[in-house]
Design an enzyme around this catalytic site. Structure first.
Site, PDB file in Angstrom:
ATOM      1  N   ASP A  19     -47.697 -67.163  52.710  1.00 16.53           N
ATOM      2  CA  ASP A  19     -46.829 -65.997  52.723  1.00 16.53           C
ATOM      3  C   ASP A  19     -45.389 -66.412  52.985  1.00 16.53           C
ATOM      4  OD1 ASP A  19     -46.571 -66.182  55.486  1.00 16.53           O
ATOM      5  OD2 ASP A  19     -47.602 -64.324  55.920  1.00 16.53           O
ATOM      6  N   ILE A  20     -44.492 -65.499  52.651  1.00 18.04           N
ATOM      7  CA  ILE A  20     -43.054 -65.755  52.753  1.00 18.04           C
ATOM      8  C   ILE A  20     -42.637 -65.616  54.211  1.00 18.04           C
ATOM      9  CG2 ILE A  20     -40.762 -64.982  52.025  1.00 18.04           C
ATOM     10  CD1 ILE A  20     -42.162 -63.887  49.455  1.00 18.04           C
TER      11      ILE A  20
ATOM     12  N   ASN B   1     -36.067 -57.976  53.691  1.00 19.74           N
ATOM     13  CA  ASN B   1     -36.015 -56.554  53.352  1.00 19.74           C
ATOM     14  C   ASN B   1     -34.957 -55.821  54.177  1.00 19.74           C
ATOM     15  OD1 ASN B   1     -37.925 -56.439  51.313  1.00 19.74           O
ATOM     16  ND2 ASN B   1     -39.617 -55.986  52.696  1.00 19.74           N
TER      17      ASN B   1
ATOM     18  N   GLU C 290     -46.485 -59.767  51.314  1.00 17.40           N
ATOM     19  CA  GLU C 290     -45.891 -61.018  50.825  1.00 17.40           C
ATOM     20  C   GLU C 290     -46.860 -62.189  50.932  1.00 17.40           C
ATOM     21  OE1 GLU C 290     -45.222 -61.087  55.228  1.00 17.40           O
ATOM     22  OE2 GLU C 290     -45.330 -59.567  53.695  1.00 17.40           O
TER      23      GLU C 290
END
Length: 195
Positions: free
Chosen positions: A15-16, A23, A58
């Site tokens: 995942d990021i 965001n 993500e």
């Protein structure tokens, strides 16, 4: 199918890193751009028979067919580097990174135990500072093959006893989680625990 055919199979979870801050700082469009770019890099790294899936938010899963954990970890490292070098118009000069967890199918695994081990490796990567690949499985330590002994008394046959000496570089909480998963998957019960 891989276990029945005697072929290796590995799972990469990624995942990021710090996705919420992307965001919050740059907007959801920038977050979407990052997700699309990571998905494209993962798809490019796939071979015939592999599967890339968005696991949620993500987070992504890559099922690597006929691939050992070492090979999958090397692929994950290449992807990690590409992600860290990528540029995004919507992020200005900011770069993004991703963390990776890799596990290989082991004898007796279910899809759930393989996923849980890979996800635990991903959590370890995040806890150890992010932007790295962590492998979790039998090649991490020097585990002896379990020795099964059957005790027979006349017509009575007791359940197998498993004796294992385990030396591992994996943190104890992860090792305990793996053992609990094994016990549950094999419908076994713990009779005693000794130091």
């Amino acid at each position: 199918a891989h276990e029945q055919a005697g072929l290796p199979c590995s799972l990469i979870m990624t995942d990021i890193d710090h996705f919420k801050s992307i965001n919050d700082t740059f907007g959801h469009q920038a977050g979407d751009e990052a997700i699309i770019m990571v998905a494209n890099l993962l798809a490019q790294a796939c071979r015939s028979g592999d599967l890339v899936a968005r696991y949620g938010g993500e987070e992504f899963a890559v099922l690597c067919a006929d691939c050992t954990m070492a090979d999958s970890a090397a692929r994950a490292e290449q992807i990690r580097k590409k992600i860290s070098e990528a540029t995004f118009a919507s992020l200005g000069t900011r770069k993004i990174t991703s963390s990776f967890g890799v596990a290989q199918l082991q004898s007796g695994d279910t899809p759930e135990t393989l996923l849980r081990r890979s996800d635990s490796a991903l959590l370890m990567a995040k806890e150890q500072g992010r932007n790295q690949v962590v492998q979790l499985g039998s090649t991490m330590g020097h585990a002896q093959t379990p020795k099964k002994k059957w005790w027979s008394f006349g017509f009575f046959r007791a359940a197998p006893l498993i004796e294992v000496k385990l030396t591992t570089e994996v943190p104890i909480d992860i090792a305990i989680e793996k053992l609990r998963g094994f016990v549950t998957d094999q419908q076994a019960k713990i009779i005693s625990i000794r130091d």
